[in-house]
Design an enzyme around this catalytic site. Structure first.
Site, PDB file in Angstrom:
ATOM      1  N   GLY A 118       0.744 -30.320 -28.881  1.00  0.00           N
ATOM      2  CA  GLY A 118       0.415 -31.075 -27.695  1.00  0.00           C
ATOM      3  C   GLY A 118      -0.071 -32.479 -27.980  1.00  0.00           C
ATOM      4  N   GLY A 203      -6.385 -23.077 -27.784  1.00  0.00           N
ATOM      5  CA  GLY A 203      -6.230 -22.247 -26.597  1.00  0.00           C
ATOM      6  C   GLY A 203      -6.123 -23.038 -25.313  1.00  0.00           C
ATOM      7  N   ALA A 205      -8.089 -24.981 -21.675  1.00  0.00           N
ATOM      8  CA  ALA A 205      -9.239 -25.716 -21.127  1.00  0.00           C
ATOM      9  C   ALA A 205      -9.083 -25.739 -19.615  1.00  0.00           C
ATOM     10  CB  ALA A 205      -9.294 -27.129 -21.690  1.00  0.00           C
ATOM     11  N   CYS A 221      -1.953 -35.291 -21.869  1.00  0.00           N
ATOM     12  CA  CYS A 221      -0.731 -34.670 -22.380  1.00  0.00           C
ATOM     13  C   CYS A 221       0.458 -35.627 -22.354  1.00  0.00           C
ATOM     14  CB  CYS A 221      -0.388 -33.399 -21.604  1.00  0.00           C
ATOM     15  SG  CYS A 221      -1.450 -32.002 -22.029  1.00  0.00           S
TER      16      CYS A 221
END
Length: 261
Positions: A118, A203, A205, A221
């Protein structure tokens, strides 16, 4: 084997009803409720847990060849909040952080380049962060299934608050106004994971009640045409992170077919 997710899903995301049943009932999540903790020590804790699990898997491969004892691998889930922090994934662009070093200090924020998939994202107080360190061989060794499972747990949690969250084809995470041609798609939960030998780290958020102004200092992102929101903003009232945390834990355990402490 290493695989990384990105902010952009590499294959079409299925509808919620298409998500298959999770792994065997009886798997257990060791839950670590950490509260508000600095980012780097939590990253280090993830790395230590991942390394310990990979070591057990290495032992089991050797035991399979020699007839030695087989050791079960654990599944951990770290739940926490962080102080103001920006993290950039392996595929991210540094220019998506719009603050220089002095401005970061002025805003009381830190910045870290990390080994998840990401681009750039923000963590801060009022945001529920979850770091599952799972052996996917205990469930289903499929990174796409895993990401969809995390998304589904978040979707089910948000539905408890009367929202209509969903997925946008080609993107990871959970969104509001996600339907095609919706006028104002808003991201409420970001995701980025690393997977080594089918053991996960990093993981999700989930924006419960963070200061959303901090998202204004990044291109979240790398996506320029969509906005970010929070549960509190959508409901127009305060929401406790601890409350959301326990609801999400129930849904995540159910999606994985696991028990949780």
């Amino acid at each position: 084997m290493e695989q990384y997710s990105t902010c952009f899903a590499p294959e079409p995301t299925p509808a919620a009803s298409a998500i298959p049943a999770a792994g065997p009932v009886g798997q257990h999540l060791q839950v670590h409720r950490l509260g508000l903790v600095e980012y780097v020590p939590t990253w280090d804790q993830q790395e230590e847990l991942l390394a310990a699990t990979v070591a057990i898997k290495t032992h089991n491969r050797q035991a399979e060849a020699t007839g030695g004892p087989f050791l079960p691998t654990p599944n951990h889930l770290l739940l926490c909040e962080h102080p103001h922090t920006y993290t950039l994934g392996k595929s991210g662009k540094p220019e998506h952080l719009l603050l220089d070093e002095a401005a970061l200090a002025a805003h009381g924020a830190s910045y870290h380049r990390i080994n998840r998939g990401g681009d750039i994202t923000y963590h801060g107080p009022g945001q529920l962060v979850g770091y599952p360190i799972l052996d996917l061989d205990n469930f289903r060794p499929d990174i796409h299934w895993y990401l969809r499972t995390l998304e589904e747990a978040v979707i089910l949690t948000l539905r408890e608050y009367g929202l209509n969250p969903g997925r946008i084809s080609g993107l990871t995470g959970v969104w509001l106004d996600w339907e095609e041609n919706a006028p104002n798609p808003r991201k409420i939960c970001a995701m980025g994971v690393k997977c080594s030998r089918w053991v996960t780290m990093h993981g999700f958020a989930l924006n419960v009640e963070p200061d959303l102004s901090y998202f204004g200092y990044i291109v979240p992102c790398g996506i320029t045409d969509k906005t970010v929101t929070s549960l509190a903003q959508e409901l127009g009232r305060s929401v406790a992170v601890a409350e959301v945390q326990e609801k999400l834990l129930v849904h995540l355990a159910a999606q994985l077919g696991a028990t949780a402490n």
